[in-house]
Write a protein that holds these residues in place. Sequence first.
Motif, PDB file in Angstrom:
ATOM      1  N   ASP A   9       0.873  -1.167   0.000  1.00 27.46           N
ATOM      2  CA  ASP A   9       0.000   0.000   0.000  1.00 27.46           C
ATOM      3  C   ASP A   9       0.916   1.225   0.000  1.00 27.46           C
ATOM      4  O   ASP A   9       1.438   1.626   1.044  1.00 27.46           O
ATOM      5  CB  ASP A   9      -0.904  -0.020   1.237  1.00 27.46           C
ATOM      6  N   SER A  10       1.146   1.798  -1.174  1.00 27.35           N
ATOM      7  CA  SER A  10       2.132   2.879  -1.314  1.00 27.35           C
ATOM      8  C   SER A  10       1.764   4.113  -0.496  1.00 27.35           C
ATOM      9  O   SER A  10       2.653   4.829  -0.017  1.00 27.35           O
ATOM     10  CB  SER A  10       2.351   3.234  -2.782  1.00 27.35           C
ATOM     11  N   ASP A  11       0.477   4.377  -0.294  1.00 23.18           N
ATOM     12  CA  ASP A  11       0.079   5.511   0.545  1.00 23.18           C
ATOM     13  C   ASP A  11       0.506   5.292   1.999  1.00 23.18           C
ATOM     14  O   ASP A  11       1.007   6.211   2.656  1.00 23.18           O
ATOM     15  CB  ASP A  11      -1.437   5.731   0.489  1.00 23.18           C
ATOM     16  N   LYS A  12       0.331   4.065   2.493  1.00 21.35           N
ATOM     17  CA  LYS A  12       0.728   3.764   3.872  1.00 21.35           C
ATOM     18  C   LYS A  12       2.241   3.801   4.028  1.00 21.35           C
ATOM     19  O   LYS A  12       2.744   4.219   5.072  1.00 21.35           O
ATOM     20  CB  LYS A  12       0.175   2.405   4.310  1.00 21.35           C
ATOM     21  N   ARG A  56       4.286   5.767   2.311  1.00 20.46           N
ATOM     22  CA  ARG A  56       4.632   7.196   2.341  1.00 20.46           C
ATOM     23  C   ARG A  56       4.327   7.782   3.707  1.00 20.46           C
ATOM     24  O   ARG A  56       5.149   8.492   4.297  1.00 20.46           O
ATOM     25  CB  ARG A  56       3.867   7.943   1.246  1.00 20.46           C
ATOM     26  N   ASP A  57       3.135   7.485   4.242  1.00 17.68           N
ATOM     27  CA  ASP A  57       2.749   8.002   5.553  1.00 17.68           C
ATOM     28  C   ASP A  57       3.693   7.500   6.649  1.00 17.68           C
ATOM     29  O   ASP A  57       4.074   8.261   7.544  1.00 17.68           O
ATOM     30  CB  ASP A  57       1.309   7.607   5.889  1.00 17.68           C
TER      31      ASP A  57
END
Length: 177
Positions: A111-114, A116-117
């Motif tokens: 999950d690339s958003d997770k 990054r976060d």
Amino acid sequence: MANKPNLTDIFSAMTANETIEAAKVQRNPKKLWKEFWIENEVCCLFADANVGKSILAVQISNMIADKLGKDETVLYYDFELSKKQFELRYTDEKNKSTFKFNDKFIRVELDSDKVRDYCDASKQSFDEVIIGGIEANINKYNSKVIIVDNLSWLVNMKDTATTAGKLMKNLCTLKKK
């Protein structure tokens, strides 16, 4: 004042015969996939695009899962296909039947958003977070084998050549653990 370390101390040197004698007391590694991939090795599968590397990697993962102990697993990191793409690849549309994989074969998506976060919150680099996540999953799922498909895609996420080297170095370190 401590003595300066001797650079030769970073190596372990012995004769070839001494090496063989020392190795005799060690357990023989298992063959994971025929003679091509042996336990405690880092293996790389590479070829031109669209020749079936991912399909072969999935087949190898499932075959290895069949050989593992009761509570051991294979983690297959799929950095290319979505859940739907994976399902369609292993479904016979004509007969509406889906291939049944070994339950010890665990497919993992990023999950690339997770990521990054997590990088932002922890102030860690991309490769540190990826390796940390892989190691956490190894412990969580008691994984004896991990397969990363596709390392070049993962490196392109970060878009630096040094990331590939760092990831490979860290995967080799994980192998030793």
